[in-house]
Design a protein around this motif. Structure first.
Motif, PDB file in Angstrom:
ATOM      1  N   ALA A 117       0.942  -1.299   0.056  1.00 53.67           N
ATOM      2  CA  ALA A 117       0.103  -0.036   0.191  1.00 53.67           C
ATOM      3  C   ALA A 117       0.851   1.211   0.051  1.00 53.67           C
ATOM      4  CB  ALA A 117      -0.542   0.084   0.893  1.00 53.67           C
ATOM      5  N   LEU A 118       1.936   1.262   0.607  1.00 54.01           N
ATOM      6  CA  LEU A 118       2.828   2.833   1.020  1.00 54.01           C
ATOM      7  C   LEU A 118       3.808   3.200  -0.717  1.00 54.01           C
ATOM      8  CD1 LEU A 118       5.261   1.977   3.787  1.00 54.01           C
ATOM      9  CD2 LEU A 118       3.152   3.310   3.955  1.00 54.01           C
ATOM     10  N   VAL A 119       3.848   1.816  -1.600  1.00 53.79           N
ATOM     11  CA  VAL A 119       4.133   2.284  -2.444  1.00 53.79           C
ATOM     12  C   VAL A 119       2.977   2.559  -3.951  1.00 53.79           C
ATOM     13  CG1 VAL A 119       6.716   1.118  -2.728  1.00 53.79           C
ATOM     14  CG2 VAL A 119       4.391  -0.546  -3.245  1.00 53.79           C
ATOM     15  N   ARG A 120       1.994   1.752  -3.455  1.00 54.35           N
ATOM     16  CA  ARG A 120       0.453   2.244  -4.299  1.00 54.35           C
ATOM     17  C   ARG A 120       0.189   3.199  -4.484  1.00 54.35           C
ATOM     18  NH1 ARG A 120      -2.984  -2.800  -3.594  1.00 54.35           N
ATOM     19  NH2 ARG A 120      -2.355  -4.708  -5.328  1.00 54.35           N
ATOM     20  N   HIS A 121       0.409   4.543  -3.062  1.00 53.03           N
ATOM     21  CA  HIS A 121      -0.394   5.678  -2.493  1.00 53.03           C
ATOM     22  C   HIS A 121       0.729   6.351  -2.138  1.00 53.03           C
ATOM     23  CE1 HIS A 121      -4.163   3.886  -3.341  1.00 53.03           C
ATOM     24  NE2 HIS A 121      -3.736   2.648  -2.367  1.00 53.03           N
ATOM     25  N   PRO A 122       2.094   6.778  -3.022  1.00 52.11           N
ATOM     26  CA  PRO A 122       3.303   7.539  -2.730  1.00 52.11           C
ATOM     27  C   PRO A 122       3.483   8.845  -2.491  1.00 52.11           C
ATOM     28  CG  PRO A 122       3.197   6.832  -5.097  1.00 52.11           C
ATOM     29  CD  PRO A 122       2.303   6.069  -4.888  1.00 52.11           C
ATOM     30  N   HIS A 123       1.537   8.947  -2.395  1.00 53.23           N
ATOM     31  CA  HIS A 123       0.750  10.881  -2.952  1.00 53.23           C
ATOM     32  C   HIS A 123       0.867  11.340  -0.881  1.00 53.23           C
ATOM     33  CE1 HIS A 123      -2.277   8.245  -2.411  1.00 53.23           C
ATOM     34  NE2 HIS A 123      -3.215   9.436  -1.403  1.00 53.23           N
ATOM     35  N   GLN A 124       0.852  10.223  -0.406  1.00 57.61           N
ATOM     36  CA  GLN A 124       0.779  10.409   0.972  1.00 57.61           C
ATOM     37  C   GLN A 124       1.590  10.256   1.988  1.00 57.61           C
ATOM     38  OE1 GLN A 124      -1.834  12.304   3.193  1.00 57.61           O
ATOM     39  NE2 GLN A 124      -0.047  11.777   4.297  1.00 57.61           N
ATOM     40  N   PRO A 125       2.688  10.848   2.210  1.00 57.60           N
ATOM     41  CA  PRO A 125       3.543  10.043   3.132  1.00 57.60           C
ATOM     42  C   PRO A 125       3.123   9.452   4.111  1.00 57.60           C
ATOM     43  CG  PRO A 125       4.122  12.462   2.468  1.00 57.60           C
ATOM     44  CD  PRO A 125       2.560  12.409   2.002  1.00 57.60           C
ATOM     45  N   CYS A 126       3.994   8.504   4.911  1.00 52.54           N
ATOM     46  CA  CYS A 126       3.346   7.861   5.636  1.00 52.54           C
ATOM     47  C   CYS A 126       4.576   6.911   6.222  1.00 52.54           C
ATOM     48  CB  CYS A 126       1.760   6.839   4.872  1.00 52.54           C
ATOM     49  SG  CYS A 126       1.360   5.519   6.540  1.00 52.54           S
ATOM     50  N   LEU A 127       4.834   6.663   7.337  1.00 58.16           N
ATOM     51  CA  LEU A 127       5.963   5.921   8.237  1.00 58.16           C
ATOM     52  C   LEU A 127       4.852   4.642   9.577  1.00 58.16           C
ATOM     53  CD1 LEU A 127       8.031   8.539   9.636  1.00 58.16           C
ATOM     54  CD2 LEU A 127       8.588   7.400   7.519  1.00 58.16           C
ATOM     55  N   LEU A 128       4.963   3.405   8.539  1.00 55.68           N
ATOM     56  CA  LEU A 128       4.836   2.747   9.347  1.00 55.68           C
ATOM     57  C   LEU A 128       5.644   2.017  10.370  1.00 55.68           C
ATOM     58  CD1 LEU A 128       4.228  -0.076   6.360  1.00 55.68           C
ATOM     59  CD2 LEU A 128       2.022   1.804   7.660  1.00 55.68           C
TER      60      LEU A 128
END
Length: 226
Positions: A117-128
């Motif tokens: 999901a992180l790489v599918r939606h790179p527009h939204q910065p997110c740290l797991l």
């Protein structure tokens, strides 16, 4: 394209239904007191004395007790089954950064889905945020002020090449791919600069890198706004 449910100027803590590490949650809330939950993450929020301002998902893991405890206007049911609850959030929340707790640990399939999901939606910065790791989708380029000797792994979920400054084993000229070359167990020699020719690279650091990661993404956002 999914309609935005939250458009926040503030960093947001996102809770998932997986393993919620206390130290990770405390670290996230210091930077991001606003809380959103992905489906069963609402149960985790309530367990920790938190009331999410929005719960987004297909609600297959949201308990009846949590549903009853939360205001109806905070519950956003998304019935489609073509995306995970994490993706449903990434499609409907916009913020400078999401600090996501409850997505690493426990089930491996859920962790893999979260990384995808992180790489599918790179527009939204997110740290797991996990007990042992932080994972994020690499932006096209980023500078991180990490101390020498910091563990840093690169795990490709697509074919991608890149360049580096500040890695003990530089990546310049290397072609990464999920079933080919990967870049785990590298380490920094000092301040780090990474750049990639395409989306698809997951970067993994230790939890102690959180402040440096937030500073690096903030600098990146400021540069884009100029």
């Amino acid at each position: 394209m999914a309609a935005l449910l939250i458009d926040s100027p503030d960093i947001i803590t996102l809770l998932g239904g997986g393993e919620v590490n206390e130290a990770c949650l405390d670290a996230a809330l210091i930077h991001a007191p606003r809380v959103v939950a992905a489906d069963g993450g609402a149960d985790a929020a309530l367990t920790h004395g938190l009331r999410p301002e929005a719960v987004i998902g297909d609600f297959d893991s949201l308990s009846p007790a949590a549903r009853a405890a939360l205001a109806p206007e905070t519950l956003h049911h998304v019935a489609e089954q073509d995306s995970t609850d994490f993706e449903k959030v990434l499609q409907r929340v916009r913020a400078p950064m999401l600090l996501a707790v409850g997505f690493l640990g426990r089930r491996l399939d859920h962790q893999l889905a979260a990384l995808t999901a992180l790489v599918r939606h790179p527009h939204q910065p997110c740290l797991l945020l996990g007990a042992d790791d932080i994972a994020f989708a690499a932006p096209p380029e980023i500078a991180l002020d990490l101390p020498a000797g910091t563990r840093l792994s690169l795990y490709p979920l697509a074919e991608v090449t890149g360049r580096s400054e500040g890695l003990e084993w530089p990546i310049d000229g290397l072609a990464f791919a999920p079933a080919g070359r990967i870049g785990t167990s590298n380490r920094t020699t000092g301040p780090l600069r990474l750049s990639f020719d395409a989306p698809g690279m997951v970067v993994i650091t230790p939890p102690e890198a959180l402040d440096a990661l937030l500073a690096g993404f903030a600098a990146l956002s400021s540069a884009r706004a100029r």
